[in-house]
Each structure stands twice: as structure tokens, then as C-alpha cells.
Design an enzyme around this catalytic site. Sequence first.
Site, short mmCIF file in Angstrom:
data_model
loop_
_atom_site.label_atom_id
_atom_site.label_comp_id
_atom_site.label_asym_id
_atom_site.label_seq_id
_atom_site.Cartn_x
_atom_site.Cartn_y
_atom_site.Cartn_z
N ALA A 8 15.87 30.48 68.16
CA ALA A 8 15.22 30.35 69.47
C ALA A 8 15.47 31.59 70.33
O ALA A 8 15.56 31.50 71.55
CB ALA A 8 15.74 29.10 70.18
N ALA A 9 15.56 32.75 69.68
CA ALA A 9 15.92 33.95 70.45
C ALA A 9 14.72 34.75 70.91
O ALA A 9 14.83 35.58 71.82
CB ALA A 9 16.83 34.85 69.61
N ARG A 14 3.32 36.27 72.97
CA ARG A 14 1.95 35.75 73.04
C ARG A 14 1.77 34.71 74.14
O ARG A 14 0.66 34.36 74.50
CB ARG A 14 1.55 35.17 71.67
CG ARG A 14 1.31 36.25 70.61
CD ARG A 14 1.29 35.70 69.19
NE ARG A 14 2.64 35.54 68.64
CZ ARG A 14 2.90 35.12 67.41
NH1 ARG A 14 1.90 34.81 66.59
NH2 ARG A 14 4.14 35.01 66.98
N GLY A 77 14.35 40.11 64.08
CA GLY A 77 13.65 39.32 63.07
C GLY A 77 14.37 38.03 62.75
O GLY A 77 15.54 37.84 63.10
N TYR A 103 12.83 26.29 63.33
CA TYR A 103 12.33 27.24 64.32
C TYR A 103 12.14 26.52 65.65
O TYR A 103 11.55 25.44 65.70
CB TYR A 103 10.97 27.82 63.87
CG TYR A 103 11.08 28.87 62.77
CD1 TYR A 103 12.28 29.13 62.13
CD2 TYR A 103 9.97 29.61 62.39
CE1 TYR A 103 12.37 30.10 61.14
CE2 TYR A 103 10.05 30.58 61.40
CZ TYR A 103 11.25 30.82 60.78
OH TYR A 103 11.34 31.77 59.80
N GLU A 154 3.66 37.82 55.09
CA GLU A 154 3.29 37.59 56.49
C GLU A 154 1.81 37.91 56.70
O GLU A 154 1.26 38.82 56.06
CB GLU A 154 4.15 38.46 57.42
CG GLU A 154 5.59 37.98 57.52
CD GLU A 154 5.70 36.51 57.93
OE1 GLU A 154 5.19 36.15 59.01
OE2 GLU A 154 6.27 35.71 57.17
N LYS A 351 6.65 5.73 102.83
CA LYS A 351 7.78 6.56 102.39
C LYS A 351 9.09 5.89 102.80
O LYS A 351 9.23 5.47 103.96
CB LYS A 351 7.69 7.94 103.04
CG LYS A 351 8.65 8.94 102.44
CD LYS A 351 9.07 10.01 103.42
CE LYS A 351 10.16 9.48 104.33
NZ LYS A 351 10.61 10.45 105.33
N TYR A 387 9.80 11.46 112.85
CA TYR A 387 10.42 12.78 112.74
C TYR A 387 10.22 13.53 114.04
O TYR A 387 9.10 13.62 114.55
CB TYR A 387 9.72 13.52 111.58
CG TYR A 387 10.28 14.86 111.23
CD1 TYR A 387 11.64 15.04 111.00
CD2 TYR A 387 9.43 15.95 111.07
CE1 TYR A 387 12.14 16.29 110.64
CE2 TYR A 387 9.92 17.20 110.71
CZ TYR A 387 11.28 17.37 110.50
OH TYR A 387 11.76 18.60 110.14
C1 UD1 Z 1 7.25 32.85 61.32
C2 UD1 Z 1 7.33 33.14 59.82
C3 UD1 Z 1 5.96 32.84 59.22
C4 UD1 Z 1 5.59 31.41 59.49
C5 UD1 Z 1 5.63 31.09 60.98
C6 UD1 Z 1 5.46 29.61 61.20
C7 UD1 Z 1 8.96 34.92 59.49
C8 UD1 Z 1 9.15 36.37 59.19
N1 UD1 Z 1 7.69 34.52 59.60
O1 UD1 Z 1 6.32 33.75 61.91
O2 UD1 Z 1 6.00 33.06 57.81
O3 UD1 Z 1 4.31 31.14 58.96
O4 UD1 Z 1 6.89 31.48 61.55
O5 UD1 Z 1 5.57 29.22 62.51
O6 UD1 Z 1 9.92 34.20 59.57
N2 UD1 Z 1 13.24 34.33 66.37
C9 UD1 Z 1 14.56 34.65 66.65
N3 UD1 Z 1 14.95 35.95 66.52
C10 UD1 Z 1 14.11 36.94 66.12
C11 UD1 Z 1 12.77 36.59 65.82
C12 UD1 Z 1 12.36 35.28 65.95
O7 UD1 Z 1 15.36 33.79 67.01
O8 UD1 Z 1 14.56 38.09 66.01
C13 UD1 Z 1 12.83 32.92 66.52
C14 UD1 Z 1 11.73 32.74 67.54
O9 UD1 Z 1 12.29 32.46 68.82
C15 UD1 Z 1 10.95 31.55 66.99
C16 UD1 Z 1 11.16 31.64 65.50
O10 UD1 Z 1 12.28 32.48 65.30
O11 UD1 Z 1 11.47 30.32 67.46
C17 UD1 Z 1 9.95 32.23 64.78
O12 UD1 Z 1 9.67 33.52 65.27
P1 UD1 Z 1 8.18 34.02 65.52
O13 UD1 Z 1 8.24 35.41 66.01
O14 UD1 Z 1 7.42 33.03 66.32
O15 UD1 Z 1 7.63 34.05 64.00
P2 UD1 Z 1 6.13 33.92 63.53
O16 UD1 Z 1 5.45 35.21 63.73
O17 UD1 Z 1 5.51 32.71 64.12
CA CA Z 2 6.16 31.20 65.65
#
Ligand code: UD1
Ligand code: CA
Length: 455
Positions: A8-9, A14, A77, A103, A154, A351, A387
Site C-alpha cells: 500500500a505504498a 492515476r 516497485g 495489494y 506487464e 434539531k 441562538y
Molecule cells: C500490478 C501488477 C500487475 C497486475 C495488477 C493488478 C506488478 C509489477 N504488476 O500492476 O501484473 O495485473 O497489479 O491489479 O506487480 N506498491 C507499493 N510499492 C511500490 C509499487 C506499488 O507498495 O513500489 C503497491 C501499490 O500501492 C498498490 C500495489 O502495490 O497497492 C500495486 O501497485 P500498482 O502500481 O497499482 O500496480 P499495477 O500497475 O496495477
Molecule cells: Ca493497481
Amino acid sequence: MLNIIILAAGSGKRMQSKIPKVLHTFAGRPMLEYVIESAKNLNPDSITIVLGHEADLVKSYISNDNLNIVLQESQLGTAHAVMCAMPMISSFDNEDSNTLILYGDVPLVSVDTLRSLLDSCCEGMSILTSVSDNPDGYGRIIRDKTGNIVKIVEHKEANNEQIAIKEVNVGIIAIQTTKLKQWIGMIFNNNEQMEYYLTDLVKIAVTNSVIVNSVSPKKSWEVFGINDHIQQSNIERVYQYEQAKNYMSKGLTISDPSRFDVRGSLRFGSDVFIDVGCVFEGLVELGDDVYVGPYSILRDVTIEKNVRIEAYSHISNSTIENNVSIGPFAKLCKGSHIKSNSKIGNFVEIKNTNFGNKSKANHLAYIGDSNVGSNVNIGAGVITCNYDGANKFQTIIEDNAFIGSGSQLIAPIKVGQSATIGAGTTLTDDAPAGKLTIARARQKTIVNWKRPKKN
Ligand code: UD1
Ligand code: CA
């Protein structure tokens, strides 16, 4: 042994918002809360949440009980995020120890689906995949001729042939903890985005002759992710429809489930009817035979039996007893208590008031900070002036009183039992019980008066 890591980082570019993505809501709660709830329902030995972007803000929203929180300073990543969590992951050398990676932006996966994913990772690793007609943005699952998974590509890096693949990576992985520990350090960022992709675990498993299993969710919407506001609204509607179906299966009548929103919890008795466009927030309890008219908003409200809430009424933090009629266009708030058999009509605001049995305020009134007895009649346009610009004061209206239309009651003030207040009175002193009190200028007619003419 089961460890869960929640990623969740990310900032969620978007979403184009200053609020971190995982705090964006649906059905009134941040998406991350749903993920944490599912994780807890699996009774794991540990839950580790990886935070980064606006970590302090996110932290303040999640209750820290039994949650490990780790910081990923820069978001390099999904694999890098998992690396940050590794110090919290225990019992590496136990073959039965699994780690589940969730995720933070995939909030609807059911506990049942997660259980089958964990069951299928006994050979080493299993991923959640789904076949989607609109796979845009998702990683594609690449299988060999025998159907074995060989890698995940990806979307951004997929060639035309791979783009056409409809089986996608949901992002959720179950893996033996020993393997995760061995392999996570073998992931590099030699890709177009220069990110450490967690999905590269698949390639590493294959190189190590470990077969990667896959599981599909029971319902297609379980895998919906939230990356932008369009996906957020899709999830909102799916979630609301599922709630509505559940309520309907328990006996609630909802005239249109596509125009029905519960952002909290709803309890209801038998033969309750909800018309279109209503919103329920917090805890709302509706007794038997309650009718809620169109476009009403109810927040933290208890309503007893046989009550009619007419269209466009807004009710919060209030209790309504049996056989009451409210609205249309009524507002009730701040600890109001409406006793049985009473009536609050159109354009009436109540109220912080106790409103007695069989009392009525049928049209256009403001009753604030008041104690209204039983059998009281409040005429159209009556205002409690509670009031003075600095402090609030109480109005007491005793049983059987009659307040004439267009009167103002300047609080603190008391209207005694069975008192009558003449229409148009500005009441500045207490009105005695059983008497008519009237305060208005005497009417006169000016005989020679002429209307001014325009120059
Ligand atoms: C990711 C997957 C993709 C999948 C999709 C589904 C990877 C490389 N890709 O892509 O294959 O189809 O999810 O939803 O895993 N996050 C971190 N730290 C980071 C990057 C991301 O904690 O450095 C967390 C984000 O907060 C998020 C989750 O990981 O909750 C996914 O990251 P996001 O950037 O949304 O990945 P997608 O591009 O959706
Ligand atoms: Ca995502």
C-alpha cells in the site's frame, strides 16, 4: 504458519489526487480497510502493511492493533515493497509456512478465494488469475503449450500477441515463505519502468522447476482493482449491488438496487420498503413496516415500527418511535427524539429536540434545542430562536400547547401546559398555562394613504 503482506505504498498517480490511493473510499470506507479486514478473516500469524506515499496519513486511518507497519521510502516497485516487509516475516525454514501478498488497491477478493489460493500453493507458489474482456492495465499470464504458467508480462511491456491474451494477473500471490525469502532478492529492475516487479517471481519459480499454480475467483468482480476514478465507481456499484442483493434475500424491498447506497450497516425488520436514491450511513435501524421515500438520507438513525419517511428527508443522529410520519423535505438532527404517533411535516427542521407523543409540526418550522410535550400543535412558520449569536438556549413547550402560525419563541422560554400562542406572536417571556398569550401590533387601516407613484 501464515504471514500476510499488504502492499500500500504507491501514490496512485492515476487517481490525480493529493489523497493517497489506498485511502480513497467506496461504500464510505477507505479501500485499504477492506483488504485489512479480509486479511484478518484468514487469522494469520502476522499482517505487515507496506506504506510509503503519505505513510503517516495512511497510518492514522488504520488501527494498529496487531498490524506491522513498514516503510518503503521510495516506491521502486512491488517486489521492492515486499523486500521492505521481509524483516517482519517469521519462520522461514518451515515448509508449511506460507506468505500471502495482497495489494491495497484490490479490495474485493473474497476470503474463500484467498483460502483456495493458499490451498493451491503447497507445491511452492500460486497466483490468482482471471479472464477479462477488458484486460487493459493488467499483467498478462503467459502459458506454454502444456498450459503451465511461464511468466507474467506487464501490459506496458507486452507485445501485440501478448496484449491479446485475456488471462490477467490479479496481483495476489501465495508462496512458501522459504521460497519467497530465497527468490525476492533475485528480482532486478531491468525493465522499461526500471521497477522491481513482483511478477518476476513467476520466471524465477519456473527457472527453479517449481510449477506455478493458479486459482480463479468465484466471482469475476472480486479481482477488480482501483487505479482511477472509473474503476473506483465500478467497484462502488458492484459492492452496492452485492449488498442490496444480500438485503433483498433477507426480506428487504428495494425498488431499484442500482439506486441504493449503504455506507455503513443497515438493520431492518419485516416489510420495509426503500424507494429509489436513498443513502444510509453509519448504523441505521429500521423497524417493521417502515417506508423510506425517494432520495432520503439517513445517518446513524434508529426508527421503530410503522414509520413513514417521505421523499427527500435528511435524518441524522436521531431516534424515531412507532407510527410517526416525517417529511417530505424534513431535516432531523443532533440527538432528536421523535415520540410515537407524532408528525413532522414538509420543510420542518428539528434539531436536538425531544418531540412528544401525538404532537405535530406540519409545515415550515424550525424547532431547535427544545423539549416539546405531548399533543402539542406547532403551526406553520414557527421558529424557536435558540441562538443569540454566541450561546444556545432551550425552549420548553408543555403538553397540549398550541403555537399559532408564524410565531417566534425567543429562548430561553417556556410555554405552559395547554397554553395558546396567538399567530404572529414574538414571545419574549414565558407563556402561562391554559391562557391565550398574544404579542403583536394592533391592526389599523390608514384611510387617506396612497400608494407611491413611480417618478
Ligand atoms: C500490478 C501488477 C500487475 C497486475 C495488477 C493488478 C506488478 C509489477 N504488476 O500492476 O501484473 O495485473 O497489479 O491489479 O506487480 N506498491 C507499493 N510499492 C511500490 C509499487 C506499488 O507498495 O513500489 C503497491 C501499490 O500501492 C498498490 C500495489 O502495490 O497497492 C500495486 O501497485 P500498482 O502500481 O497499482 O500496480 P499495477 O500497475 O496495477
Ligand atoms: Ca493497481
